[in-house]
Write a protein that holds these residues in place. Structure first.
Motif, PDB file in Angstrom:
ATOM      1  N   TYR A  56       0.680  -0.940   0.043  1.00  0.00           N
ATOM      2  CA  TYR A  56       0.009   0.096  -0.072  1.00  0.00           C
ATOM      3  C   TYR A  56       0.962   1.179   0.038  1.00  0.00           C
ATOM      4  O   TYR A  56       0.447   2.237  -0.615  1.00  0.00           O
ATOM      5  N   LYS A  60      -0.898  -5.385  -0.742  1.00  0.00           N
ATOM      6  CA  LYS A  60      -2.033  -5.411  -1.793  1.00  0.00           C
ATOM      7  C   LYS A  60      -1.878  -6.858  -2.495  1.00  0.00           C
ATOM      8  O   LYS A  60      -2.966  -7.536  -2.669  1.00  0.00           O
ATOM      9  N   VAL A  61      -0.889  -7.268  -3.009  1.00  0.00           N
ATOM     10  CA  VAL A  61      -0.638  -8.579  -3.497  1.00  0.00           C
ATOM     11  C   VAL A  61       0.969  -9.036  -3.056  1.00  0.00           C
ATOM     12  O   VAL A  61       1.633  -8.574  -2.586  1.00  0.00           O
ATOM     13  N   GLU A  73      -1.999   3.545  -8.273  1.00  0.00           N
ATOM     14  CA  GLU A  73      -2.072   2.733  -7.059  1.00  0.00           C
ATOM     15  C   GLU A  73      -2.824   1.269  -7.271  1.00  0.00           C
ATOM     16  O   GLU A  73      -2.368   0.457  -6.488  1.00  0.00           O
ATOM     17  N   ALA A  74      -3.875   1.389  -8.236  1.00  0.00           N
ATOM     18  CA  ALA A  74      -4.865   0.188  -7.935  1.00  0.00           C
ATOM     19  C   ALA A  74      -4.420  -0.921  -9.083  1.00  0.00           C
ATOM     20  O   ALA A  74      -4.778  -2.069  -9.097  1.00  0.00           O
ATOM     21  N   LYS A 122      -5.608  -5.368 -15.330  1.00  0.00           N
ATOM     22  CA  LYS A 122      -6.561  -5.814 -14.193  1.00  0.00           C
ATOM     23  C   LYS A 122      -6.285  -4.748 -12.879  1.00  0.00           C
ATOM     24  O   LYS A 122      -5.148  -4.265 -12.821  1.00  0.00           O
ATOM     25  N   SER A 123      -7.094  -4.802 -11.805  1.00  0.00           N
ATOM     26  CA  SER A 123      -6.698  -4.236 -10.604  1.00  0.00           C
ATOM     27  C   SER A 123      -6.385  -5.070  -9.764  1.00  0.00           C
ATOM     28  O   SER A 123      -6.695  -6.347  -9.253  1.00  0.00           O
ATOM     29  N   LYS A 124      -5.171  -4.756  -8.747  1.00  0.00           N
ATOM     30  CA  LYS A 124      -4.971  -5.504  -7.722  1.00  0.00           C
ATOM     31  C   LYS A 124      -5.907  -5.221  -6.504  1.00  0.00           C
ATOM     32  O   LYS A 124      -6.180  -6.179  -5.748  1.00  0.00           O
ATOM     33  N   VAL A 125      -6.537  -3.782  -6.552  1.00  0.00           N
ATOM     34  CA  VAL A 125      -7.390  -3.501  -5.504  1.00  0.00           C
ATOM     35  C   VAL A 125      -8.352  -2.442  -6.121  1.00  0.00           C
ATOM     36  O   VAL A 125      -8.006  -1.867  -7.242  1.00  0.00           O
ATOM     37  N   VAL A 147      -7.431   3.504  -2.074  1.00  0.00           N
ATOM     38  CA  VAL A 147      -7.423   2.130  -2.529  1.00  0.00           C
ATOM     39  C   VAL A 147      -7.726   1.321  -1.105  1.00  0.00           C
ATOM     40  O   VAL A 147      -7.524   1.474  -0.359  1.00  0.00           O
ATOM     41  N   ASN A 148      -8.592  -0.052  -1.593  1.00  0.00           N
ATOM     42  CA  ASN A 148      -8.964  -0.573  -0.788  1.00  0.00           C
ATOM     43  C   ASN A 148      -9.370  -1.901  -1.421  1.00  0.00           C
ATOM     44  O   ASN A 148      -9.827  -1.900  -2.380  1.00  0.00           O
ATOM     45  N   LYS A 149      -9.376  -3.131  -0.554  1.00  0.00           N
ATOM     46  CA  LYS A 149      -9.784  -4.184  -1.452  1.00  0.00           C
ATOM     47  C   LYS A 149     -11.105  -4.162  -1.624  1.00  0.00           C
ATOM     48  O   LYS A 149     -11.806  -4.729  -2.618  1.00  0.00           O
TER      49      LYS A 149
END
Lengths: 384, 384
Positions: free
Chosen positions: A285, A307-308, B282-283, B305-308, B361-363
């Motif tokens: 993050y 995040k991953v 960030e995402a 694709k997005s991580k979060v 960002v957040n899950k």
């Protein structure tokens, strides 16, 4: 102080690849930065506001650079510490402190610091020069095999040697040094601690250095480490203890051994962003570089969670190649899932020179580790 | 060509905040960059290899800049397209192409392009100047309310007006323009398409622009959009059709309306990194800025694709504040979870000037959206 809009200046000693990566984040926050580095070709020459060429070990050079800034930090430990001490007295905020750097710069002092602060570390002996080791071996107080380390300026393999017999003693440089008990370990681990001036503290997850089975070199840095939770917690506790003992401000990367008995022993520390935290740019993050800025500016610390999962592979110059660098197959690795190369911008490669790194991220650490192996097999840092 | 180690040069027309963010990634890849911008204080003046001050609309300036580089891209549409066309003939790779830019620069041409290519868009009429609208209203071929748009140089609210009655017609600037049917819509959506020269193509997830209930201004860009999958797929299909119709190389941000009947209509496009893709830094696995570089250099496209989940809030100057900027409460938002401010580096604020953005960002997208609201309530871009 409003760092984002005033006449505030952040100084960075060293303009190498770590400084370069820190500048991504000073630019993001629009922090005014001044960089000092001996090389006019240093990677940080771009992206800072003021770039100065000068010797980091020269007292006057560091004083003249430092008195021009409000907060001074480093991206390399080999700087003139007396100058930092003077600057601290002149109310420049210096992070890490001159006291911490002085302790860390000398491996003998560093080891004594661990012992004095009850921090677990491998047993050691210190010598004013290597020639004194023979006598101690002869009288049986030191037994083979052991690790020899130069007290000063020993980095990543230089200044470190495993001594297995009398013959190995012959070629040791005659400098101040320590000897350490050779610890058979299961894993080499690292924890990056972030701490600001008011004592807020956070740890990044424990990472694992996976060694090449034959070459005995770190091949992959893996986050999270594939170890039991109890070991992770132990490693975090030790790392926090080290940061607190130093009353450290900034990042502190704590390298540790997990022994065969699952003890955690501190190997050494780096008071700055560190190779073991590069994965954080893509996986965390808050990247370690943004975190370093948050720490030294007294801003709230960012979230250290991931995040991953992330795996990092260093890009080093191939053996037998010296000259204008070419990154062979970089297009191939760019086509792999979750792969980000970081090229440090050195124009010349030579065998084993650190030229960049590659981060591989994935929700599943096992997949990231597999892709990392493909990356390592594909890319080559060569000259044509 | 080996972009990472040769004498390759990438040119960027425009050195604003988009260019500045693109430079994070050219630095990461160590790509040699040349930037042209009319302002010596442009955010991109740092971090590029060569910074040139000059008029982007001046033919000779753009030619002289462009002939010095291998690949030329833009971060703003208002550039001299004739110069780009000449450069293309001189074998400079220009992405987006002069042809695409010429179509997009004029909203009437852009609308005709959609119609010719069977791309759904709101019904429209074109006028060589606004004074001609009256007659068409009088004879009943155009009915209130409708949207008036200047054909050229209309951005984010300027050059766009909702015309509800005869009085609204009076103050319209007398320029080439279009009128569009006013579409009642459920959502404003955007899709960023990434496409390279060999036709590899990927789309970023559909994002949603959430409007302030009273001010009728975009408050949040939310990824992923909180809409049914079927609508997302429809939006992606339309966006891909637009990119393919342009034979576009680079990023194409396609802004669309989801109507009350769940039709998707293209509003307008931007052939470059876009505000609606800032969350990707960030995402996403690959930020839009890295993706733009991959596209124009002919490298493999990165994972979109997005991580979060990510929510973006623009930082605009507060009403009633003109002068030296202060980011009030930036320390407060830095303490919130998953919050990253991006400060563009403009020293002066004025009402509604775009000064930066904040990504959250957040899950969980719902949590990110809540934190975004806290961010928006806390921070203020003012002068003291």
């Amino acid at each position: 102080m409003n760092y984002f809009s005033s006449n505030f200046k952040l100084g960075i000693l060293g303009g190498g690849q770590l400084g370069k990566m820190m500048l991504y984040d000073t630019r993001k926050f629009d922090i005014y930065t001044c960089v000092l580095d001996p090389s006019p070709e240093a990677p940080s020459r771009l992206a800072c506001d003021e770039f100065n060429v000068g010797d980091l070990m020269d007292y006057d050079t560091v004083i003249n650079f430092g008195k021009n800034v409000d907060v001074l930090t480093i991206e390399i430990e080999n700087v003139n510490v007396d100058a930092l001490e003077t600057l601290e007295k002149q109310d420049v905020k210096v992070f890490p402190s001159s006291k911490t750097l002085r302790t860390i710069q000398n491996k003998a002092t560093q080891k004594l610091f661990y012992r004095d602060n009850n921090i677990p570390t491998a047993d050691f002996m210190r010598f004013s020069d290597s020639s004194k080791i023979n006598k101690v071996v002869d009288n049986g107080d030191l037994v083979f095999p052991f690790v020899w380390k130069s007290a000063r300026f020993g980095y990543d393999g230089t200044g470190v040697k495993v001594v297995r017999n009398e013959n190995d003693l012959v070629d040791l440089p005659n400098v101040e040094c320590i000897t350490e008990k050779l610890i058979p370990f299961k894993n080499e681990l690292a924890v990056i601690v972030a701490r600001n001036e008011i004592g807020d503290v956070k740890t990044y997850p424990v990472v694992e250095m996976e060694f090449h089975p034959e070459a005995n070199q770190v091949e992959y840095v893996i986050c999270p480490a594939r170890i039991p939770d109890a070991i992770s917690q132990k490693a975090e506790t030790v790392a926090l203890k080290v940061a607190s003992a130093f009353e450290h401000v900034g990042l502190l990367a704590v390298e540790m051994f997990q022994t065969e008995n699952d003890d955690i022993l501190v190997n050494e520390v780096a008071p700055r962003p560190h190779n073991s935290g590069h994965y954080s740019i893509e996986a965390s993050y808050t990247s370690q570089f943004e975190q370093q800025i948050r720490c030294v500016l007294g801003l709230p610390l960012g979230d250290t969670k991931s995040k991953v999962a992330g795996v990092m592979v260093n890009l080093v110059g191939a053996d037998g190649h010296t000259g204008d660098v070419v990154y062979k197959n970089i297009d191939k690795i760019l086509a792999m899932e979750g792969v980000t190369p970081h090229i440090y911008g050195k124009k010349q490669t030579r065998p084993f020179r650190k030229m960049g790194h590659v981060t591989i991220v994935n929700k599943d650490v096992a997949v990231a580790r597999k892709v990392a192996e493909k990356v390592k097999k594909s890319i080559a840092v060569i000259c044509e």
